[in-house]
Design a protein around this motif. Structure first.
Motif, PDB file in Angstrom:
ATOM      1  N   LEU A 121       0.855  -1.188   0.000  1.00 48.73           N
ATOM      2  CA  LEU A 121       0.000   0.000   0.000  1.00 48.73           C
ATOM      3  C   LEU A 121       0.887   1.232   0.000  1.00 48.73           C
ATOM      4  N   PRO A 122       0.733   2.121  -0.983  1.00 51.63           N
ATOM      5  CA  PRO A 122       1.577   3.313  -0.993  1.00 51.63           C
ATOM      6  C   PRO A 122       1.217   4.281   0.133  1.00 51.63           C
ATOM      7  N   ILE A 123       2.250   4.725   0.844  1.00 51.57           N
ATOM      8  CA  ILE A 123       2.073   5.678   1.940  1.00 51.57           C
ATOM      9  C   ILE A 123       2.959   6.874   1.662  1.00 51.57           C
ATOM     10  N   GLU A 124       2.404   8.053   1.840  1.00 53.23           N
ATOM     11  CA  GLU A 124       3.140   9.295   1.644  1.00 53.23           C
ATOM     12  C   GLU A 124       3.370   9.950   3.001  1.00 53.23           C
ATOM     13  N   VAL A 125       4.530  10.548   3.179  1.00 52.86           N
ATOM     14  CA  VAL A 125       4.750  11.452   4.298  1.00 52.86           C
ATOM     15  C   VAL A 125       5.020  12.822   3.688  1.00 52.86           C
ATOM     16  N   TYR A 126       4.342  13.820   4.260  1.00 51.22           N
ATOM     17  CA  TYR A 126       4.334  15.178   3.719  1.00 51.22           C
ATOM     18  C   TYR A 126       4.697  16.118   4.858  1.00 51.22           C
TER      19      TYR A 126
END
Length: 128
Positions: A121-126
């Motif tokens: 599952l793609p996870i982004e941190v911003y």
């Protein structure tokens, strides 16, 4: 109708214990409640994201594989806001998580990057 906020995001794990370890130990989410639903042979773990939002982590016997099409219709990724990108990247790498190169959002000037959970599952941190 007035939508007030996102209540939760639900994730189905292929290996419940591996994903539970990832979301709790690696990402640092706090377990709120874990139940075993005997009629479904399924666990459900509610995880707190900084006391405000919730992720529901599910196990099911033999869940179907999800096709991986990066730009397919549907939910694209899960994103978390972080205070410090360098610390976040170092933490994730310290846990053996493969991270894409950090990029800068051309519209906001903020840094962000992506990685994947144990099921891809793609996870982004911003950086907020």
């Amino acid at each position: 109708m007035l939508l007030k906020r996102i209540h939760h995001v639900a994730v189905i794990a292929s290996d419940y214990e591996r994903s539970k370890d990832f979301y709790v130990r690696v990402l640092g989410l706090s377990p709120v409640r874990e139940v075993y639903r005997e009629e479904r042979d399924s666990y459900k773990l509610d995880l707190s994201v900084n006391g405000e939002y919730q992720i529901e982590l599910f196990s099911f016997p033999e869940p179907a594989e999800r096709p991986n099409y990066p730009e397919a219709v549907g939910l694209r990724h899960l994103a978390f806001e972080v205070e410090n990108m360098e610390e976040t990247v170092a933490h994730l790498k310290g846990h053996g998580v493969a991270i894409e190169p950090v990029r800068v959002d051309p519209l906001t000037g903020k840094m962000y990057t992506f990685f994947k959970d144990p099921d891809g599952l793609p996870i982004e941190v911003y950086e907020g």
